[in-house]
Design a protein around this motif. Structure first.
Motif, PDB file in Angstrom:
ATOM      1  N   TYR A   1     135.580   8.335  18.577  1.00 28.76           N
ATOM      2  CA  TYR A   1     134.236   7.775  18.596  1.00 28.76           C
ATOM      3  C   TYR A   1     133.339   8.559  17.644  1.00 28.76           C
ATOM      4  N   VAL A   2     132.615   7.845  16.806  1.00 26.46           N
ATOM      5  CA  VAL A   2     131.655   8.436  15.882  1.00 26.46           C
ATOM      6  C   VAL A   2     130.335   7.686  16.040  1.00 26.46           C
ATOM      7  N   LEU A   3     129.237   8.362  15.754  1.00 28.49           N
ATOM      8  CA  LEU A   3     127.934   7.739  15.928  1.00 28.49           C
ATOM      9  C   LEU A   3     127.437   7.053  14.663  1.00 28.49           C
ATOM     10  N   ASP A   4     127.988   7.445  13.516  1.00 31.76           N
ATOM     11  CA  ASP A   4     127.593   6.876  12.228  1.00 31.76           C
ATOM     12  C   ASP A   4     128.839   6.833  11.353  1.00 31.76           C
ATOM     13  N   GLN A   5     129.309   5.637  11.027  1.00 34.53           N
ATOM     14  CA  GLN A   5     130.566   5.526  10.290  1.00 34.53           C
ATOM     15  C   GLN A   5     130.456   6.017   8.849  1.00 34.53           C
ATOM     16  N   ASP A   6     129.302   5.885   8.223  1.00 32.84           N
ATOM     17  CA  ASP A   6     129.155   6.424   6.871  1.00 32.84           C
ATOM     18  C   ASP A   6     129.199   7.948   6.881  1.00 32.84           C
TER      19      ASP A   6
ATOM     20  N   ARG B   1     132.460  -2.862  12.518  1.00 30.13           N
ATOM     21  CA  ARG B   1     133.127  -2.398  11.300  1.00 30.13           C
ATOM     22  C   ARG B   1     134.451  -1.756  11.701  1.00 30.13           C
ATOM     23  N   TRP B   2     135.557  -2.279  11.151  1.00 31.17           N
ATOM     24  CA  TRP B   2     136.892  -1.729  11.402  1.00 31.17           C
ATOM     25  C   TRP B   2     137.168  -0.730  10.289  1.00 31.17           C
ATOM     26  N   LEU B   3     137.142   0.562  10.637  1.00 31.50           N
ATOM     27  CA  LEU B   3     137.249   1.638   9.655  1.00 31.50           C
ATOM     28  C   LEU B   3     138.365   2.586  10.076  1.00 31.50           C
ATOM     29  N   THR B   4     139.471   2.571   9.328  1.00 33.46           N
ATOM     30  CA  THR B   4     140.577   3.468   9.639  1.00 33.46           C
ATOM     31  C   THR B   4     140.861   4.389   8.465  1.00 33.46           C
ATOM     32  N   ILE B   5     141.306   5.580   8.803  1.00 34.82           N
ATOM     33  CA  ILE B   5     141.684   6.598   7.820  1.00 34.82           C
ATOM     34  C   ILE B   5     143.050   7.133   8.203  1.00 34.82           C
ATOM     35  N   HIS B   6     143.665   7.847   7.268  1.00 37.91           N
ATOM     36  CA  HIS B   6     144.926   8.519   7.588  1.00 37.91           C
ATOM     37  C   HIS B   6     145.041   9.779   6.747  1.00 37.91           C
ATOM     38  N   ALA B   7     145.891  10.685   7.199  1.00 36.34           N
ATOM     39  CA  ALA B   7     146.158  11.898   6.425  1.00 36.34           C
ATOM     40  C   ALA B   7     146.915  11.502   5.164  1.00 36.34           C
ATOM     41  N   PRO B   8     146.694  12.215   4.071  1.00 39.21           N
ATOM     42  CA  PRO B   8     147.446  11.906   2.850  1.00 39.21           C
ATOM     43  C   PRO B   8     148.949  11.948   3.132  1.00 39.21           C
ATOM     44  N   GLY B   9     149.648  10.934   2.677  1.00 39.88           N
ATOM     45  CA  GLY B   9     151.099  10.894   2.850  1.00 39.88           C
ATOM     46  C   GLY B   9     151.553  10.428   4.215  1.00 39.88           C
ATOM     47  N   ASP B  10     150.629  10.056   5.110  1.00 39.64           N
ATOM     48  CA  ASP B  10     151.009   9.631   6.453  1.00 39.64           C
ATOM     49  C   ASP B  10     150.269   8.349   6.849  1.00 39.64           C
ATOM     50  N   PRO B  11     150.478   7.253   6.094  1.00 36.95           N
ATOM     51  CA  PRO B  11     149.745   6.014   6.386  1.00 36.95           C
ATOM     52  C   PRO B  11     150.152   5.328   7.681  1.00 36.95           C
ATOM     53  N   GLY B  12     151.259   5.729   8.270  1.00 41.58           N
ATOM     54  CA  GLY B  12     151.716   5.104   9.503  1.00 41.58           C
ATOM     55  C   GLY B  12     150.962   5.567  10.734  1.00 41.58           C
ATOM     56  N   ARG B  13     150.197   6.624  10.612  1.00 40.83           N
ATOM     57  CA  ARG B  13     149.423   7.172  11.742  1.00 40.83           C
ATOM     58  C   ARG B  13     147.963   7.194  11.325  1.00 40.83           C
ATOM     59  N   GLN B  14     147.183   6.268  11.854  1.00 43.55           N
ATOM     60  CA  GLN B  14     145.797   6.118  11.442  1.00 43.55           C
ATOM     61  C   GLN B  14     144.833   6.549  12.540  1.00 43.55           C
ATOM     62  N   ILE B  15     143.610   6.831  12.108  1.00 42.85           N
ATOM     63  CA  ILE B  15     142.520   7.110  13.033  1.00 42.85           C
ATOM     64  C   ILE B  15     141.469   6.031  12.824  1.00 42.85           C
ATOM     65  N   LEU B  16     141.096   5.363  13.901  1.00 41.03           N
ATOM     66  CA  LEU B  16     140.008   4.410  13.873  1.00 41.03           C
ATOM     67  C   LEU B  16     138.723   5.184  14.137  1.00 41.03           C
ATOM     68  N   LEU B  17     137.818   5.188  13.161  1.00 43.33           N
ATOM     69  CA  LEU B  17     136.511   5.824  13.331  1.00 43.33           C
ATOM     70  C   LEU B  17     135.596   4.767  13.941  1.00 43.33           C
ATOM     71  N   GLU B  18     135.518   4.797  15.258  1.00 39.69           N
ATOM     72  CA  GLU B  18     134.926   3.717  16.035  1.00 39.69           C
ATOM     73  C   GLU B  18     133.545   4.083  16.558  1.00 39.69           C
ATOM     74  N   ARG B  19     132.586   3.222  16.277  1.00 35.16           N
ATOM     75  CA  ARG B  19     131.245   3.391  16.836  1.00 35.16           C
ATOM     76  C   ARG B  19     131.247   2.758  18.216  1.00 35.16           C
ATOM     77  N   PRO B  20     130.917   3.535  19.263  1.00 32.80           N
ATOM     78  CA  PRO B  20     130.940   2.978  20.615  1.00 32.80           C
ATOM     79  C   PRO B  20     129.951   1.824  20.749  1.00 32.80           C
ATOM     80  N   GLY B  21     130.441   0.689  21.187  1.00 30.93           N
ATOM     81  CA  GLY B  21     129.579  -0.466  21.384  1.00 30.93           C
ATOM     82  C   GLY B  21     130.396  -1.720  21.586  1.00 30.93           C
ATOM     83  N   PRO B  22     129.698  -2.838  21.714  1.00 33.61           N
ATOM     84  CA  PRO B  22     130.387  -4.116  21.871  1.00 33.61           C
ATOM     85  C   PRO B  22     131.232  -4.421  20.638  1.00 33.61           C
TER      86      PRO B  22
END
Length: 152
Positions: free
Chosen positions: A11-16, A40-61
């Motif tokens: 959970y993040v409060l500001d995706q930017d 906003r669907w925003l995912t990141i991953h560690a370099p070289g590991d695209p199979g394991r992502q993190i969704l940077l999700e703003r808590p809300g509906p």
């Protein structure tokens, strides 16, 4: 049968601001950044590991009702969400690199039975640990337990 974990959410409060921190300072790579209108669907991953992502999700509906989202945002800022543990091949060198980039650490690298690790928080209050696994784990000692015990 389940064979892995593909996305973990933080959970993040500001995706930017999250992008500035996770990509700009920590070195993650943006995988998906889609404005869906209602979220906003925003995912990141560690370099070289695209199979394991993190969704940077703003808590809300739609995932959370607004009253629940408000409570979750408060918990995030208090550091009450579960820790995310990142891995590194060289904890001390990565610590020095991130410290130079302005990451604020709550614990310096320390030898542990499970390797070398340290801790920091993201700009929102989330607890993040970074661990370098040892070639061989060692037994937990009474000194380890005393060091880990909460202060009375």
């Amino acid at each position: 049968m389940i064979n892995g974990i593909s996305i973990h959410s933080i959970y993040v409060l500001d995706q930017d601001a999250a992008l500035e921190f996770y990509v700009g300072k920590l070195g993650f790579v943006v995988d998906t950044d889609v404005d869906m209108g209602f979220m906003r669907w925003l995912t990141i991953h560690a370099p070289g590991d695209p199979g394991r992502q993190i969704l940077l999700e703003r808590p809300g509906p739609p995932a959370l009702a607004e009253d629940a989202a408000t409570r979750v945002r408060e918990l995030v800022t208090q550091g009450a969400m579960p820790a995310t543990i990142l891995s590194t091949d060289d904890c001390r060198a990565t610590y020095a690199d991130l410290l130079a980039k302005g990451v604020e650490f709550t614990q310096e690298p320390e030898d542990q039975p499970y390797g070398i690790d340290c801790a920091f928080r993201d700009p929102f209050g989330n607890n993040i640990r970074m661990t370098q696994r040892p070639e061989q784990e060692r037994a937990i000692t009474d000194d380890d337990i005393a060091r880990w015990a909460p202060a009375e």
